[in-house]
Design an enzyme around this catalytic site. Structure first.
Site, mmCIF file in Angstrom:
data_model
loop_
_atom_site.group_PDB
_atom_site.id
_atom_site.type_symbol
_atom_site.label_atom_id
_atom_site.label_comp_id
_atom_site.label_asym_id
_atom_site.label_seq_id
_atom_site.Cartn_x
_atom_site.Cartn_y
_atom_site.Cartn_z
ATOM 1 N N ILE A 677 40.619 56.462 18.027
ATOM 2 C CA ILE A 677 40.733 56.613 19.483
ATOM 3 C C ILE A 677 40.149 55.425 20.246
ATOM 4 O O ILE A 677 40.242 55.361 21.468
ATOM 5 C CB ILE A 677 40.043 57.905 19.964
ATOM 6 C CG1 ILE A 677 38.570 57.920 19.577
ATOM 7 C CG2 ILE A 677 40.766 59.128 19.458
ATOM 8 C CD1 ILE A 677 37.789 59.092 20.155
ATOM 9 N N GLY A 678 39.522 54.482 19.544
ATOM 10 C CA GLY A 678 38.966 53.332 20.239
ATOM 11 C C GLY A 678 38.524 52.254 19.277
ATOM 12 O O GLY A 678 38.223 52.518 18.118
ATOM 13 N N GLY A 680 36.052 48.564 19.060
ATOM 14 C CA GLY A 680 35.048 47.711 19.684
ATOM 15 C C GLY A 680 34.800 46.485 18.842
ATOM 16 O O GLY A 680 35.369 46.318 17.763
ATOM 17 N N GLY A 681 33.919 45.609 19.352
ATOM 18 C CA GLY A 681 33.642 44.384 18.623
ATOM 19 C C GLY A 681 32.920 44.621 17.319
ATOM 20 O O GLY A 681 32.875 43.748 16.458
ATOM 21 N N LYS A 699 31.587 56.851 15.250
ATOM 22 C CA LYS A 699 31.698 55.393 15.322
ATOM 23 C C LYS A 699 31.408 54.826 13.946
ATOM 24 O O LYS A 699 30.349 55.085 13.357
ATOM 25 C CB LYS A 699 30.724 54.828 16.353
ATOM 26 C CG LYS A 699 30.903 53.330 16.568
ATOM 27 C CD LYS A 699 30.185 52.863 17.812
ATOM 28 C CE LYS A 699 30.524 51.401 18.095
ATOM 29 N NZ LYS A 699 29.899 50.923 19.333
ATOM 30 N N ASP A 816 24.078 47.156 27.399
ATOM 31 C CA ASP A 816 25.533 47.035 27.501
ATOM 32 C C ASP A 816 26.085 48.118 28.429
ATOM 33 O O ASP A 816 27.007 48.850 28.081
ATOM 34 C CB ASP A 816 26.176 47.132 26.121
ATOM 35 C CG ASP A 816 27.623 46.619 26.120
ATOM 36 O OD1 ASP A 816 28.023 45.957 27.109
ATOM 37 O OD2 ASP A 816 28.355 46.898 25.161
#
Length: 997
Positions: A677-678, A680-681, A699, A816
């Protein structure tokens, strides 16, 4: 003899001639009056929409000199038109009015007139006084060259735009009053033409789109009594020429970019009464101001001023307003400060002041606000303030004050806000609090207060927030607390309260947050809590509560429920047996549940658990756990790839932070492309649906690129920033994860566990069904968020960051903050997520970890680029960008901003050009709410100041956001035109400015 015989033969012709000329004169006068009458009636007809009775006398049968607002000369010609502030609405036709040949004064200020002021204004050659301020005209200002006799010109806040004809002012040599501010003129340099008007006593050029520096020639205007140049983009030093203006009683320079120190000789302005140079970049001390003994109001907040406040300020006999917040001042405030005049308020927050609070600022009984938070003040609260019946806000938080609070303080009748937090106060709250009829917020957290809460607290009927957390209060919670019908938040955690929770608390219908954790509260959980339909957060953990969990709690829609570490027994209600409340019931061995498998099953015989099924369940559970562990090992050994990367077959280490209702096998099986669903770096995010239907977010972070070379370097931020400290030492990583897992806040995403191996880590979070704020504002999932929703998201996210910065020990720096890291639950309530763990685990290869710039482009505070230092104020900057996103609806980076420019530059540059914040508000927000939205945008501007010291703390920002709550009905701003200004500040953020002639 008849009388006719005595008349001279030559008399009759003379009489005839005289009569003839008189008839010509009166005929001419009558003809002229008729023309002027028609002009005025035509003017009246053009304003038929006006809601006023001023024209009742303007009839064709009445003499025009009897018209209301009309003054004639001896020839019965119109000399003056005085119609200021008469609610006149309509199109102004100057060509007609300028046919009034004797007209010397035209005053139409403070109405609602519109239209374009044409060049016909030049026909009004006899005008000496022209006031069109406070209207809604459009277009450019015409040339004034023909109005050589003009002495008074006011176009302030009248709607004009374009280029102002500064050069035409050169011929107005008799001009004494010039006010043309608060219009959207095109940007220009300071108009040197004005410097030739040496008869001026009033110059108002505020918010006039002027940039550059003030010429030293300003000193030529020696008659000036009032000089206002605020809200422009003026820069450079305050010129020495200003020191020649010794007739000045008011000098307004706020909201510019002035630098440097006060010029030598500034103390010559001994007639100065009102001085405001706030929100600039001024430096140095106040030594040049110590001779300004007539000062009434001094506003220098939000600069870079330093040094001590001169002791002479203590002898200023007229000073009533002093605002120096957000500077670098040190030393002790003069102890006689504010003791001479009817002192109004002081705000010296966010400095480094020491010593005692000046004791006599309320000597005259008029002081309203005492704001000294975030300094280093010591000593007691002076007892004199117990008698300050006019006080409305008393804020002394975050200092080193001590002693008992004078009893009278608690009961001041006009006091709406008491903030004593983060000091060393002791002693009780006295019964005087029953007299606090206006008190809305009571902040006493993080002190040494003790004793029982007085029953009289329930008489402070307007209380909406009570925060007594982290003190030593004891005894029972007053049973009458239910009488506080406005109560919204009740924070009593970490005290010594005993007794039971009052049943009456269910009468506090507006309660949103209850936290009574870590006390010694006994008895059962009141069923009446279930009637609190607005309740969002309930934390009763670490007490001695017993009995069953009331079924009535099932009706609540809680984002946080924590009943852990008590002595509760019986069945957990089915509706509370959900994933969101994992860990909410831990530490209650007497609880059972047929729905949560890691709790014992409930016995069919009331109150008596069946031991045999429990033993069987434990045996089966152990067997299953063994099989699961074996399965995980075989599974991880067999699994070859995950999005092109291989998972190594090392053993997995599970660190749980609450009782888990899932196994690592369930998590591993869900780490696949279909559930992505996502991205990131540092890794990917997956949605995991458990066998029981509950949803999690996982994650997956790879560690292989986090090399020993990178990790052996010393970190550039303290441990509270959740950074890895040494190479290969994953136990320290686990310790940092544990720090995050210990956070329990309604606006911080909950971490259930970490699952780590030698080559990667899995972080298991609660799932947020509405995605991120970024999704809702900027992507294909965008929805129309009304302003109320945006505001609630802003406040909730700010409270989450406030908790990290001020509620954790040591403080946690996120590093962040961005809209994609603000997640939204099913009720659109925000959660702060992604605490930068992955950022430090996988920095770019070969980059010195001491020079890794954490964060996301568009949100990174400017100090990162040259100091590489990260602290809480860096988070504040990033959150300011989020506020700008929420209000404008724009992304942090857009092509329209220009190359390498972001939303901060876009907002600040528009402000410097004289644009209003209201004009930057998202067009989808209704017009009547845009003023409210602009207040939040103003806070975004404050948060993104280039210097960290100029940014507010998150605690201060939360309060400012609360104060900016949207109104439920439209409010139309009424502008009165007077140049005096009342400064009332909340932490110094709000200004009320009134402009008058």
């Amino acid at each position: 003899m008849s009388s006719s015989a005595n008349i001279s033969p030559r008399g009759t012709p003379y009489q005839i001639i005289i009569i003839y000329f008189l008839s010509l004169f009166f005929s001419s006068v009558s003809s002229s009056s008729d023309v002027e009458l028609q002009i005025l009636l035509k003017f009246k007809a053009s304003l038929t929409k006006s809601n006023t009775n001023v024209f009742d006398s303007w009839t064709s049968n009445a003499p025009l000199c009897d018209f209301t607002g009309i003054l004639c000369n001896s020839n019965q010609s119109v000399l003056q038109i005085n119609l200021q502030k008469q609610s006149l609405t309509g199109f102004l036709q100057f060509d007609a009015l300028c046919e009034l040949s004797s007209l010397e004064k035209l005053d139409l200020g403070l109405n609602h007139m519109y239209g374009v002021i044409s060049e016909h204004l030049n026909n009004c050659t006899k005008l000496k006084y022209l006031d069109l301020g406070g209207n809604i005209f459009s277009g450019s200002v015409p040339d004034f060259s023909s109005l050589a006799g003009l002495m008074f010109l006011n176009l302030n806040n009248s709607g004009f735009s374009g280029v102002f004809p500064w050069r035409s002012l050169e011929k107005l040599v008799d001009l004494r009053f010039l006010s043309v501010g608060d219009n959207s003129f095109e940007v220009s340099q300071f108009p040197v033409e004005v410097l030739k008007l040496n008869k001026l006593y009033w110059l108002y050029l505020t918010n006039c789109s002027i940039q550059g520096s003030i010429p030293s020639g300003i000193g030529n205007l020696t008659e000036l009594e009032n000089l206002e140049l605020s809200d422009n983009n003026l820069s450079g030093d305050i010129p020495v020429g200003i020191t020649k203006l010794n007739k000045l009683w008011q000098l307004e320079l706020y909201d510019n970019a002035f630098t440097g120190m006060f010029p030598f000789g500034f103390g010559n302005l001994t007639n100065l009464q009102f001085f405001d140079a706030s929100n600039n970049e001024l430096e140095g001390d106040l030594s040049e101001l110590k001779t300004l003994t007539k000062l009434i109001s001094l506003q220098l907040f939000e600069n870079k001023l330093s040094g001590e406040v001169p002791y002479e300020f203590g002898d200023f006999k007229y000073l009533v307003n002093l605002s120096l917040y957000t500077n670098k001042f040190t030393g002790v405030l003069p102890q006689k400060l504010g003791s001479w005049a009817e002192f109004d308020f002081i705000d010296v927050s966010e400095n480094y002041f020491t010593g005692p609070i000046p004791p006599e600022m309320c000597k005259k009984g008029t002081m309203k606000e005492l704001l000294i938070l975030q300094n280093e003040f010591t000593g007691d609260i002076p007892v004199n303030y117990s008698n300050c019946l006019s006080m409305t806000r008393f804020r002394v938080s975050n200092n080193s004050l001590s002693g008992n609070v004078p009893s009278g303080i608690w009961g001041l009748p006009e006091l709406s806000f008491i903030d004593l937090a983060m000091n060393q106060f002791g002693g009780p709250i006295t019964s005087d609090i029953g007299n606090a009829r206006s008190l809305a917020q009571l902040h006493l957290e993080s002190n040494k207060f003790s004793g029982e809460l007085p029953l009289e607290i329930s008489k402070a009927s307007l209380l909406s927030l009570i925060d007594l957390s982290f003190n030593q209060f004891s005894g029972e919670i007053p049973s009458s607390i239910g009488e506080l019908e406005h109560l919204n938040s009740l924070y009593l955690q970490e005290n010594k309260f005993s007794g039971s929770i009052p049943m009456s608390i269910g009468s506090c219908a507006h309660l949103n947050n209850i936290n009574m954790a870590k006390n010694s509260i006994l008895g059962e959980i009141p069923k009446s809590l279930g009637s609190l339909s607005s309740l969002n957060s309930l934390n009763l953990s670490s007490n001695k509560l017993s009995g069953v969990i009331p079924e009535s709690l099932s009706s609540l829609k809680l984002s946080l429920l924590d009943l852990s570490s008590n002595q509760l027994t019986g069945k957990i209600p089915q509706s509370l047996s959900i994933e969101a409340y994992n860990g909410s019931f831990a530490g209650n061995p007497g609880l059972c549940s047929p729905y949560i498998h890691y709790f014992r099953q409930c016995s069919s015989i009331s109150g008596k658990p069946d031991k045999i099924p429990t033993i069987i369940a434990c045996f089966l559970g152990g067997t299953i756990l063994l099989l699961v562990s074996l399965g995980c090992f075989l599974f991880m050994k067999k699994r070859a790839k995950d999005h092109g990367r291989s998972l190594k077959s090392y053993s997995w280490d599970v660190k749980s932070f609450s009782i888990l209702s899932f196994s690592e096998e369930e998590i591993m099986n869900s780490i696949k492309e279909d559930n992505l669903i996502g991205k990131g770096g540092s890794g990917n995010v997956y949605k995991v649906v458990l066998d029981n239907g509950k949803e999690l977010a996982v994650k997956h972070i790879w560690k292989s690129s986090y090399t020993t070379h990178n990790l052996d370097r010393k970190p550039h931020c303290r441990s509270s920033s959740l950074l890895m400290k040494r190479s290969g030492n994953f136990s320290e990583f686990d310790a940092e994860v544990a720090t995050l897992s210990s956070i329990r806040h309604v606006n911080v995403v909950k971490l259930f566990c970490s699952i780590t191996s030698d080559d990667s880590s899995l972080l298991v979070y609660e799932y947020m069904p509405n995605g991120s704020l970024w999704d809702r504002l900027h992507t294909c999932k965008k929805i129309e968020l009304d302003w109320e929703s945006r505001y609630e998201i802003a406040v909730g996210a700010a409270k989450g960051l406030e908790y990290l910065h001020h509620g954790c020990d040591p403080p946690v720096t996120h590093r962040d903050v961005k809209s994609s890291n603000i997640l939204l639950d099913e009720f659109m309530k925000p959660r702060i997520a992604d605490f930068g763990l992955a950022k430090i685990i996988q920095p770019p290869n070969g980059m010195d970890s001491t020079h890794v710039i954490p964060g996301t482009h568009g949100y990174i505070a400017p100090e990162y680029g040259h100091t590489y230092r990260v602290n809480e104020k860096s988070d504040v900057y990033s959150f300011g960008v989020v506020l700008m996103e929420l209000v404008t609806g724009k992304r942090p980076m857009e092509p329209e901003y220009g190359d390498d420019k972001n939303i901060v530059h876009w907002v600040w540059s528009r402000l410097q050009k004289g644009d209003d914040l209201v004009n930057m508000v998202d067009s989808s927000i209704p017009e009547y709410l845009r003023e409210d939205a602009s207040k939040v945008l103003k806070l975004g501007v404050l948060c993104t100041a280039s210097l960290p010291i100029l940014r507010p703390s998150m605690k201060s920002l939360v309060q400012r956001l609360v104060d900016a709550a949207p109104l439920k009905t439209p409010v139309y701003k009424l502008i009165s035109v007077k140049s005096s200004k009342i400064e009332g500040t909340e932490d110094g953020i709000e200004k009320l400015k009134t402009y008058t002639l």
